[in-house]
Motif scaffolding. Structure first.
Motif, PDB file in Angstrom:
ATOM      1  N   ARG A 191       1.281  -1.415  -0.072  1.00  0.00           N
ATOM      2  CA  ARG A 191      -0.155  -0.047   0.577  1.00  0.00           C
ATOM      3  C   ARG A 191       0.874   1.315  -0.045  1.00  0.00           C
ATOM      4  N   ARG A 192       1.965   1.259   0.990  1.00  0.00           N
ATOM      5  CA  ARG A 192       2.842   2.165   1.516  1.00  0.00           C
ATOM      6  C   ARG A 192       3.312   2.827  -0.160  1.00  0.00           C
ATOM      7  N   GLU A 193       3.630   1.220  -0.846  1.00  0.00           N
ATOM      8  CA  GLU A 193       4.784   1.738  -2.359  1.00  0.00           C
ATOM      9  C   GLU A 193       3.674   1.922  -3.234  1.00  0.00           C
ATOM     10  N   GLN A 194       2.615   1.811  -3.883  1.00  0.00           N
ATOM     11  CA  GLN A 194       1.541   2.657  -5.150  1.00  0.00           C
ATOM     12  C   GLN A 194       0.844   3.517  -4.812  1.00  0.00           C
ATOM     13  N   LEU A 195       0.269   3.926  -3.100  1.00  0.00           N
ATOM     14  CA  LEU A 195      -0.598   4.984  -2.960  1.00  0.00           C
ATOM     15  C   LEU A 195       0.191   6.313  -3.311  1.00  0.00           C
ATOM     16  N   PRO A 196       1.647   6.374  -3.169  1.00  0.00           N
ATOM     17  CA  PRO A 196       1.849   7.450  -3.915  1.00  0.00           C
ATOM     18  C   PRO A 196       1.327   7.710  -5.522  1.00  0.00           C
ATOM     19  N   TRP A 197       1.636   6.782  -5.950  1.00  0.00           N
ATOM     20  CA  TRP A 197       1.460   6.486  -7.518  1.00  0.00           C
ATOM     21  C   TRP A 197      -0.319   6.669  -7.872  1.00  0.00           C
ATOM     22  N   VAL A 198      -0.777   6.208  -7.017  1.00  0.00           N
ATOM     23  CA  VAL A 198      -2.069   5.941  -7.368  1.00  0.00           C
ATOM     24  C   VAL A 198      -2.553   7.661  -6.968  1.00  0.00           C
ATOM     25  N   LEU A 199      -2.836   8.361  -6.399  1.00  0.00           N
ATOM     26  CA  LEU A 199      -2.590   9.502  -5.469  1.00  0.00           C
ATOM     27  C   LEU A 199      -2.422  10.006  -6.883  1.00  0.00           C
ATOM     28  N   GLY A 200      -0.674  10.261  -7.148  1.00  0.00           N
ATOM     29  CA  GLY A 200      -0.341  10.987  -7.992  1.00  0.00           C
ATOM     30  C   GLY A 200      -0.872  11.057  -9.680  1.00  0.00           C
ATOM     31  N   ALA A 201      -1.575   9.669  -9.781  1.00  0.00           N
ATOM     32  CA  ALA A 201      -2.229   9.901 -11.630  1.00  0.00           C
ATOM     33  C   ALA A 201      -3.650  10.295 -11.131  1.00  0.00           C
ATOM     34  N   ARG A 202      -4.297  10.569  -9.857  1.00  0.00           N
ATOM     35  CA  ARG A 202      -5.893  11.577  -9.799  1.00  0.00           C
ATOM     36  C   ARG A 202      -5.633  12.522 -10.021  1.00  0.00           C
ATOM     37  N   LEU A 203      -4.652  13.174  -9.054  1.00  0.00           N
ATOM     38  CA  LEU A 203      -3.870  14.165  -8.731  1.00  0.00           C
ATOM     39  C   LEU A 203      -3.866  15.322 -10.234  1.00  0.00           C
ATOM     40  N   ALA A 204      -2.691  13.827 -11.038  1.00  0.00           N
ATOM     41  CA  ALA A 204      -2.237  15.085 -12.215  1.00  0.00           C
ATOM     42  C   ALA A 204      -3.173  14.982 -13.386  1.00  0.00           C
ATOM     43  N   GLY A 205      -4.693  13.977 -12.982  1.00  0.00           N
ATOM     44  CA  GLY A 205      -5.186  13.898 -13.841  1.00  0.00           C
ATOM     45  C   GLY A 205      -6.525  14.918 -13.633  1.00  0.00           C
ATOM     46  N   LEU A 206      -6.478  15.758 -12.720  1.00  0.00           N
ATOM     47  CA  LEU A 206      -7.401  16.217 -12.118  1.00  0.00           C
ATOM     48  C   LEU A 206      -6.803  17.539 -12.237  1.00  0.00           C
ATOM     49  N   ALA A 207      -5.152  17.762 -12.409  1.00  0.00           N
ATOM     50  CA  ALA A 207      -4.851  18.956 -12.477  1.00  0.00           C
ATOM     51  C   ALA A 207      -4.620  19.521 -13.707  1.00  0.00           C
TER      52      ALA A 207
END
Length: 430
Positions: free
Chosen positions: A47-63
């Motif tokens: 969870r800790r390894e993939q969470l930054p990339w999962v959240l990063g994808a959401r935030l980047a797409g929204l941005a």
């Protein structure tokens, strides 16, 4: 269970397995029963390894969506791509929508690749990079095929009335949501996976008998070839009426004990029994209609149109603005949708317990799912509230134990597992 799924292949689930009991109302466990420290640490590490990339994808797409929608950048992109195809209104709408979709997909690829690399290290991925890229291409082509005609129809309505277009569009959105829920198993799922009826045998007979005892008409029980992509375990129910079917990953059938498979199917029968798909589709249709109405009101606000560089909703340059507003509405409604989903899953799992009475195998099934999917069995509560459509394994187990205790208090001995007539412990599933 997602009643309005998008065009995606059957993939390995995220940190939370796709079947299990519990809800926000379930007892909060004081520890993580049934899991060793090493097992808990492994799920937490993934969870800790993939969470930054999962959240990063959401935030980047929204941005990106916000940047294109609330500044003239999006209008310039739509105008430029439209000129490449002749510059007509129709060409601008179609080319602009395609450009937005392709750009968004391209932005997501690095994040998705990184998540895939992480999950590969944990043994959850069996598919090669070429297959992964082909799936991404299939998803893009399918999305373009679905979205472009809808966008063209939308702008036909805005041309009819830049102020009142959302009235007929709301009704169309509701009808489309219902149609996609019905057609998804027939048109979308086969693009990514092959499905075959579960072969005749002891397990299939047990599952059909379980459905018959539950009073549920099951059209078919299918097996998806998920092992081409993942080692994770999963099962789900999809479709409406004639397209309704229960689907089990082949990884589940080759890994879990027959009785555990029965518990998973009992959960899915709970979805059918409580009409979760049609009710969810109806709620989704209402939600889609309301979202389009809100979108229409916001898109008529002059400051937003000026910021986006568009004259009105009929202007093709308003396309990025409409996309940005839709993305924001979706992001804001996400936690509420997750909360509803968790409660639906809780009810389905209570149904599984009531149908089988087999608490011990239910707990064993939850443990197997959590370990096979390398789940964080007790993640931070805020992550569950914001993103989880299914609660954590420890909450599922705690809910099952609470159900057992309540039933035993009402009728001593009622919580014992019934005699297993259809399957034998330890018998492998073919």
């Amino acid at each position: 269970m997602d009643t309005t799924p998008g065009p995606q292949p059957a993939q390995d689930p995220g940190p939370v397995p796709d079947v299990g009991p519990d809800s926000d109302a379930a007892p909060t466990p004081d520890a993580t029963p049934g899991f060793t420290a090493a097992e808990r640490a492994r799920g937490r590490a993934l969870r800790r390894e993939q969470l930054p990339w999962v959240l990063g994808a959401r935030l980047a797409g929204l941005a990106l969506t916000v940047l294109l929608g609330f500044t003239p950048v999006g209008a310039a992109l739509v105008t430029a791509t439209g000129r490449w195809f002749g510059g007509s209104r129709t060409a601008t709408v179609l080319a602009g929508a395609a450009a937005l979709l392709v750009l968004g997909q391209a932005l997501q690829l690095p994040f998705g690749a990184r998540v895939r690399a992480v999950r590969t290290r944990y043994g959850l991925v069996t598919q090669g990079w070429a297959g992964w890229a082909l799936d991404a291409l299939r998803g893009l082509v399918l999305t373009l095929g679905l979205v472009l005609p809808l966008v063209l129809g939308l702008f036909a309505l805005t041309a009819w009335s830049p102020q009142r277009w959302w009235l007929p569009a709301s009704g169309a959105a509701a009808l489309l949501t219902a149609a996609l829920s019905f057609l998804y198993p027939l048109l979308v799922e086969p693009v990514f996976n092959r499905f075959a009826p579960m072969p005749p045998g002891e397990l299939r007979s047990a599952l059909l008998a379980l459905a018959e005892r539950d009073g549920v008409r099951v059209r078919d029980v299918l097996v998806a070839d998920a092992s081409r992509r993942t080692t994770a375990l999963n099962a789900y129910v999809s479709g409406l009426g004639a397209t309704r079917r229960i689907v089990a990953y082949d990884t589940l059938l080759t890994t879990a004990e027959p009785r555990e498979v029965e518990l998973v199917v009992a959960h899915e029968l709970g979805h059918v029994k409580h009409r979760d798909v049609p009710v969810g589709t109806a709620l989704g249709a209402v939600g889609a209609a309301v979202a389009v109405a809100v979108l229409g009101l916001l898109a008529a606000w002059r400051p937003l149109l000026d910021a986006a560089g568009a004259t009105d909703a009929a202007d093709p340059r308003a396309l990025p603005l409409l996309a940005a507003l839709g993305a924001l509405l979706g992001a804001l409604s996400g936690p509420a949708q997750c909360a509803v989903s968790r409660r639906i899953e809780a009810r389905a799992d209570r149904h599984a317990l009531e149908l089988t009475g087999d608490v011990e195998q239910f707990v064993a099934m939850q443990r197997r799912l959590a370990l096979a999917n390398v789940s964080d069995v007790d993640p931070p509560r805020v992550l569950e509230l914001l993103f989880a459509t299914h609660p954590s394994a420890t909450r599922r187990i705690a809910a099952a134990r609470a159900w057992q205790a309540a039933r035993s208090a009402q009728a001593p001995g009622a919580g014992r597992a019934p005699e297993r007539r259809a399957t034998r412990p330890g018998k492998s599933v073919v």
